[in-house]
Enzyme design. Structure first.
Site, PDB file in Angstrom:
ATOM      1  N   SER A 170      45.457  38.545  29.380  1.00 21.04           N
ATOM      2  CA  SER A 170      46.687  38.120  30.049  1.00 21.04           C
ATOM      3  C   SER A 170      46.682  36.633  30.385  1.00 21.04           C
ATOM      4  O   SER A 170      47.718  35.969  30.299  1.00 21.04           O
ATOM      5  CB  SER A 170      46.912  38.948  31.317  1.00 21.04           C
ATOM      6  OG  SER A 170      47.170  40.293  30.982  1.00 21.04           O
ATOM      7  N   ARG A 199      41.927  41.465  42.932  1.00 19.89           N
ATOM      8  CA  ARG A 199      42.808  40.300  43.054  1.00 19.89           C
ATOM      9  C   ARG A 199      44.089  40.635  43.806  1.00 19.89           C
ATOM     10  O   ARG A 199      45.003  39.817  43.872  1.00 19.89           O
ATOM     11  CB  ARG A 199      43.158  39.766  41.661  1.00 19.89           C
ATOM     12  CG  ARG A 199      44.008  40.716  40.843  1.00 19.89           C
ATOM     13  CD  ARG A 199      44.349  40.161  39.484  1.00 19.89           C
ATOM     14  NE  ARG A 199      45.077  41.156  38.696  1.00 19.89           N
ATOM     15  CZ  ARG A 199      45.218  41.108  37.385  1.00 19.89           C
ATOM     16  NH1 ARG A 199      44.673  40.125  36.701  1.00 19.89           N
ATOM     17  NH2 ARG A 199      45.896  42.039  36.742  1.00 19.89           N
ATOM     18  N   LYS A 246      50.382  40.745  38.351  1.00 24.48           N
ATOM     19  CA  LYS A 246      50.650  39.784  37.274  1.00 24.48           C
ATOM     20  C   LYS A 246      51.376  38.530  37.762  1.00 24.48           C
ATOM     21  O   LYS A 246      51.838  37.727  36.937  1.00 24.48           O
ATOM     22  CB  LYS A 246      51.470  40.460  36.169  1.00 24.48           C
ATOM     23  CG  LYS A 246      50.780  41.649  35.517  1.00 24.48           C
ATOM     24  CD  LYS A 246      49.542  41.237  34.719  1.00 24.48           C
ATOM     25  CE  LYS A 246      48.878  42.434  34.068  1.00 24.48           C
ATOM     26  NZ  LYS A 246      47.716  42.048  33.234  1.00 24.48           N
ATOM     27  N   SER A 284      39.961  32.741  36.583  1.00 25.73           N
ATOM     28  CA  SER A 284      40.080  32.468  38.014  1.00 25.73           C
ATOM     29  C   SER A 284      40.611  33.616  38.857  1.00 25.73           C
ATOM     30  O   SER A 284      40.189  33.799  39.995  1.00 25.73           O
ATOM     31  CB  SER A 284      40.975  31.242  38.227  1.00 25.73           C
ATOM     32  OG  SER A 284      42.262  31.458  37.682  1.00 25.73           O
ATOM     33  N   ASP A 288      37.052  45.968  30.201  1.00 24.98           N
ATOM     34  CA  ASP A 288      37.157  45.228  28.947  1.00 24.98           C
ATOM     35  C   ASP A 288      36.021  45.610  28.005  1.00 24.98           C
ATOM     36  O   ASP A 288      35.889  45.050  26.919  1.00 24.98           O
ATOM     37  CB  ASP A 288      37.126  43.719  29.217  1.00 24.98           C
ATOM     38  CG  ASP A 288      38.294  43.281  30.098  1.00 24.98           C
ATOM     39  OD1 ASP A 288      39.414  43.761  29.859  1.00 24.98           O
ATOM     40  OD2 ASP A 288      38.085  42.483  31.029  1.00 24.98           O
ATOM     41  N   ARG A 317      33.335  46.036  39.178  1.00 24.09           N
ATOM     42  CA  ARG A 317      34.366  45.000  39.343  1.00 24.09           C
ATOM     43  C   ARG A 317      35.531  45.465  40.209  1.00 24.09           C
ATOM     44  O   ARG A 317      36.272  44.637  40.747  1.00 24.09           O
ATOM     45  CB  ARG A 317      34.878  44.546  37.970  1.00 24.09           C
ATOM     46  CG  ARG A 317      35.471  45.663  37.134  1.00 24.09           C
ATOM     47  CD  ARG A 317      35.946  45.170  35.774  1.00 24.09           C
ATOM     48  NE  ARG A 317      37.201  44.440  35.880  1.00 24.09           N
ATOM     49  CZ  ARG A 317      37.788  43.828  34.851  1.00 24.09           C
ATOM     50  NH1 ARG A 317      37.213  43.836  33.659  1.00 24.09           N
ATOM     51  NH2 ARG A 317      38.931  43.213  35.008  1.00 24.09           N
ATOM     52  N   ARG A 321      40.391  36.768  39.349  1.00 23.18           N
ATOM     53  CA  ARG A 321      39.603  37.838  39.969  1.00 23.18           C
ATOM     54  C   ARG A 321      38.329  37.343  40.665  1.00 23.18           C
ATOM     55  O   ARG A 321      37.458  38.144  40.989  1.00 23.18           O
ATOM     56  CB  ARG A 321      39.267  38.910  38.932  1.00 23.18           C
ATOM     57  CG  ARG A 321      40.487  39.733  38.524  1.00 23.18           C
ATOM     58  CD  ARG A 321      40.102  40.957  37.703  1.00 23.18           C
ATOM     59  NE  ARG A 321      41.260  41.768  37.341  1.00 23.18           N
ATOM     60  CZ  ARG A 321      41.806  42.707  38.099  1.00 23.18           C
ATOM     61  NH1 ARG A 321      41.293  42.944  39.310  1.00 23.18           N
ATOM     62  NH2 ARG A 321      42.844  43.409  37.685  1.00 23.18           N
ATOM     63  N   ASP A 368      51.851  39.873  25.892  1.00 23.80           N
ATOM     64  CA  ASP A 368      50.740  38.921  25.849  1.00 23.80           C
ATOM     65  C   ASP A 368      49.565  39.430  25.032  1.00 23.80           C
ATOM     66  O   ASP A 368      48.754  38.652  24.537  1.00 23.80           O
ATOM     67  CB  ASP A 368      50.289  38.567  27.268  1.00 23.80           C
ATOM     68  CG  ASP A 368      50.041  39.805  28.123  1.00 23.80           C
ATOM     69  OD1 ASP A 368      50.329  40.931  27.670  1.00 23.80           O
ATOM     70  OD2 ASP A 368      49.566  39.649  29.267  1.00 23.80           O
TER      71      ASP A 368
END
Length: 501
Positions: free
Chosen positions: A62, A188, A322, A254, A151, A182, A256, A430
């Protein structure tokens, strides 16, 4: 200029895949989308690899996607840039200044980051290179591991931990201190209870204690907890941070790392430990007053800047998950708002995982958008729908199908609203995600992004056009052509409107 206005609708995580098996988009009920692709011009856009400034076959994300969309050029991404610059890490002046302060204070160095080869937030090789440099500089190092499973496959942490353990086994001044999924260490969305659990393990050595990292991960697996959700825990006799220590964050993305770094660097209360000698891979945010090892390069003349320079009004709308993407990243890493740029953030639902509420905040975004369209004020509106990506990341295909149907209904409402207006709806994504949700080879859910192309559709254009295939950096030039605004030389993308006929 023309009298046209543009709505750029970014369907985050919506890819094209001819195979309908395990394809939530193909299997969902999407009458409006089916109508859109049957009557409006469309093409395919590449979102990965060199076409977005990443290594060959590296999956897009993203951050990269929105930088490419907003800048209108191929930007060498931080992964590639750091891959080159880190070769001289032992001579990096920022690292040397950082380590000199540690030596003066008789402290140790804490290294934290996502232990992953996903290439989205971090690179395992970067962490290993920095460990080697610190070991060479005779600095004692403790490592705080953030586990991926998002991921990367959901149960893959042992692979990366074994690589790390093998790498440091002969380094007497390096050890593993804590482990956290994570979900806790890289939140975030201001769910500070999660971040606090990760912070407490790092700062104070709080949490369940294990003899070694393998035992910690295996114990969580036995309890049915996968990598992303592993509860912050402590390894060996690690006791926490001291104010004389230093801290390196090895993630290069940046969004997270801001929450956890704020806790580590800013005084919260009297029982809080902070480390003033902290450094990151890049400049993460103006919110964080910390130096970086690899300073970013400025991106000028982005789509947002050009619209502002034309004295036109623009609007950005997204939900919390987002929001940074349609603002900070879309503007090329700029946090300041452009003149005549407005921003609206819609809170994301407060749930553990978004398969529990696959609608997320899509309906609220749509309602807000429609009210703003009716004002006839904005020349450019940029919206992001997070559903296909965020629900797709859960690996729950049934919930993701519901998310896709939600988006379809929202698209129907937008099309109805802009009928008989001067608004042109540009739909793209994206990167892919929801169109490929099962890893047949490994017989497990596939939760990561994909290498599939994404759609590019132009709706409500007043004349018949054809569209060419392209890359994400071609979207901004296309929008400028629709608005009849000259493309600046910094934008190297090309308009996807086919003028060959």
């Amino acid at each position: 200029m023309t009298n046209h206005s543009v709505i750029l609708c970014i369907l985050d995580g919506w890819g094209n895949n001819k195979n309908s098996q395990f394809n939530a988009i193909a299997q969902a009920d999407t009458p409006y989308w089916d109508s859109i692709i049957s009557q409006y011009p469309q093409s395919n856009i590449v979102t990965h690899g060199p076409d977005v400034g990443l290594p060959d076959r590296q999956i897009g994300n993203s951050e990269v996607g929105h930088i490419s969309l907003g800048s209108g050029r191929i930007v060498l991404q931080d992964l590639c840039r750091i891959n080159e610059e880190i070769k001289n890490i032992r001579k990096n002046t920022h690292l040397l200044e950082f380590t000199e302060q540690i030596k003066r204070n008789n402290g140790i160095c804490h290294i934290a980051g996502l232990l992953s080869d996903g290439g989205i937030h971090s690179s395992l090789s970067h962490m290993l290179d920095i460990i080697d440099a610190l070991s060479y500089l005779k600095i004692q190092v403790v490592i705080h591991i953030f586990l991926d499973g998002r991921d990367t496959p959901p149960i893959s942490a042992l692979k990366y931990i074994n690589i790390l353990c093998s790498h440091i086994k002969d380094l007497s001044n390096v050890s593993i201190a804590t482990i956290s999924g994570r979900y806790y260490s890289m939140d975030r969305d201001n769910r500070l209870d999660r971040t606090t659990k990760a912070y407490n393990s790092i700062a104070f050595g709080h949490g369940k204690r294990y003899e070694d990292p393998i035992s910690a991960v295996q114990d969580n697996y036995n309890a049915g907890i996968t990598d992303e959700f592993i509860i912050p825990c402590v390894i060996g006799n690690y006791q926490g941070m001291n104010p004389t220590d230093g801290f390196i964050m090895t993630n290069f993305r940046s969004d997270r790392v801001i929450q956890i770094l704020k806790m580590i660097t800013e005084d919260q209360n009297t029982n809080h430990i902070t480390l003033k000698n902290t450094i990151g891979m890049i400049k993460y945010s103006n919110e964080l007053n910390i130096p970086c090892l690899f300073p970013n390069k400025k991106i000028s003349n982005t789509l947002g800047e050009i619209i502002s320079n034309q004295q036109l009004h623009q609007l950005r709308i997204a939900e919390t998950e987002k929001y940074a993407h349609v603002t900070f990243f879309f503007n090329g890493g700029r946090e300041e708002v452009f003149e005549n740029e407005e921003r609206i953030i819609i809170p994301s639902p407060s749930v553990t995982t978004y398969d529990l509420v696959p609608e997320m905040s899509a309906y609220e975004i749509t309602d807000t958008l429609i009210k703003k369209i009716n004002l006839q004020k904005y020349s450019l509106i940029i919206i992001n729908y997070a559903n296909a990506d965020m629900v797709g990341h859960t690996g729950n295909i049934e919930a993701t199908k519901k998310a896709i149907t939600t988006l379809d209904q929202c698209l129907g409402k937008i099309l109805k609203c802009i009928h008989n207006t001067n608004y042109i709806l540009v739909i793209t994504a994206d990167h892919g995600n929801a169109e490929e949700m099962f890893d047949v080879q490994n017989n497990m859910p596939y939760t990561a992004h994909t290498l599939n192309p994404v759609p590019f559709v132009v709706c409500n254009y007043p004349k018949k056009i054809k569209l060419k295939n392209g890359r994400l950096s071609d979207v901004a030039p296309t929008i400028l052509e629709i608005l009849n605004i000259k493309q600046p030389e910094e934008m190297t993308g090309i308009s996807l409107i086919d003028t060959s006929n």
